[in-house]
Scaffold this active site. Sequence first.
Site, mmCIF file in Angstrom:
data_model
loop_
_atom_site.group_PDB
_atom_site.id
_atom_site.type_symbol
_atom_site.label_atom_id
_atom_site.label_comp_id
_atom_site.label_asym_id
_atom_site.label_seq_id
_atom_site.Cartn_x
_atom_site.Cartn_y
_atom_site.Cartn_z
ATOM 1 N N ILE A 67 -16.521 0.551 -19.418
ATOM 2 C CA ILE A 67 -15.615 1.681 -19.402
ATOM 3 C C ILE A 67 -15.581 2.201 -17.975
ATOM 4 O O ILE A 67 -16.508 1.961 -17.198
ATOM 5 C CB ILE A 67 -16.008 2.802 -20.399
ATOM 6 C CG1 ILE A 67 -17.450 3.286 -20.164
ATOM 7 C CG2 ILE A 67 -15.829 2.351 -21.828
ATOM 8 C CD1 ILE A 67 -17.870 4.422 -21.100
ATOM 9 N N ASP A 68 -14.517 2.882 -17.610
ATOM 10 C CA ASP A 68 -14.344 3.321 -16.227
ATOM 11 C C ASP A 68 -15.431 4.290 -15.790
ATOM 12 O O ASP A 68 -16.049 4.970 -16.616
ATOM 13 C CB ASP A 68 -12.981 4.001 -16.057
ATOM 14 C CG ASP A 68 -11.819 3.071 -16.350
ATOM 15 O OD1 ASP A 68 -12.002 1.847 -16.214
ATOM 16 O OD2 ASP A 68 -10.736 3.567 -16.710
ATOM 17 N N LYS A 69 -15.612 4.389 -14.488
ATOM 18 C CA LYS A 69 -16.605 5.303 -13.910
ATOM 19 C C LYS A 69 -16.474 6.717 -14.485
ATOM 20 O O LYS A 69 -17.464 7.330 -14.879
ATOM 21 C CB LYS A 69 -16.439 5.334 -12.396
ATOM 22 C CG LYS A 69 -17.280 6.399 -11.696
ATOM 23 C CD LYS A 69 -16.895 6.533 -10.233
ATOM 24 C CE LYS A 69 -17.610 7.712 -9.594
ATOM 25 N NZ LYS A 69 -17.154 7.950 -8.198
ATOM 26 N N ARG B 21 -5.370 4.745 -20.038
ATOM 27 C CA ARG B 21 -4.784 5.511 -18.934
ATOM 28 C C ARG B 21 -3.385 4.999 -18.600
ATOM 29 O O ARG B 21 -2.454 5.786 -18.377
ATOM 30 C CB ARG B 21 -5.704 5.432 -17.717
ATOM 31 C CG ARG B 21 -7.097 6.004 -17.976
ATOM 32 C CD ARG B 21 -8.101 5.592 -16.923
ATOM 33 N NE ARG B 21 -7.824 6.203 -15.638
ATOM 34 C CZ ARG B 21 -8.473 5.881 -14.520
ATOM 35 N NH1 ARG B 21 -9.430 4.949 -14.539
ATOM 36 N NH2 ARG B 21 -8.173 6.485 -13.380
#
Length: 310
Positions: free
Chosen positions: A137-139, A237
């Site tokens: 998962i993204d930062k 996103r």
Amino acid sequence: MNKKQMTVTEEVVDQRLDKALSTVDPEISRTQAVAMVKDGIITVNGEVKKAKYKVQLNDIIDYAIKEPEELVIEAEDIPLDVIYEDEDVIVVNKPQGMVVHPSAGHTSGTLVNALMHHCKDLSSINGVIRPGIVHRIDKDTSGLLMVAKNDKAHIALAQELKDHKADRHYLALVHGEITHSKGTIDAPVGRSKTDRQKMAVVDHGKPAVSHFEVLEHFVNFTLVECQLETGRTHQIRVHFRYIEHPLAGDPKYGPKKTIGTDGQFLHAKTLAFTHPRTGEKMTFEAPLPKNFNDMIETLRAGRLVKLEKN
């Protein structure tokens, strides 16, 4: 140096040299191409050209890409929120702001650095940079991740993701008021044609499907629960930007006037999968992080100043 060569085709004729190179070679960003031109490691028909040179049909472009430096990954005593652990699997609740695995710009402080200190045995399938990492998962996305402690578990969990059998639900706060109660976004995602640092909905992207249900409306914002059918880079996103409801707080895909300072309000709240050894269906939940929960309470109380339209 890794030497490469390309012949200019009609696809990039009359483009600037730096743009043409980054368009044709996905390993090179526009910024990298500019730097390579300045360093003189790009030639056109044997001659050094400036970045603004307009490439012509059948031009021969020779260039070299620096070999990446070998990263040395060290175990670090970083606190982990371990939701579940056994001999095969670890489920962790990753905080917002933590990178999942090391890269050229993040060699320490990552989830992998923490896992290596916490657990000496992690699967080796993804090499030394991503030991145990089955999915990411993204930062700036918080929430649940499953990590494999051995190769057999890794193969089983990765196959479950590939077969769309693992269940992943996210909570997202998006701009605008979504008027319908639920929906499905079925739009292919790939590298943006205009910005190589971004993903976008593109004609020849990889299939990507996101299901969503509206949970709560606020003034100018909507809280939604998303279920991923596929797992493309930045999928949620990109998809919500595509339907003109970008995520609140998103510095990359959101509007300039947004809320929050720590990145997108996106949380992986539910993770369900079949245990690779026992065959048991396992489901885990992670509560909203404080900043996300506080923003929801602020919106409910109507204390947020109305944003101007961009």
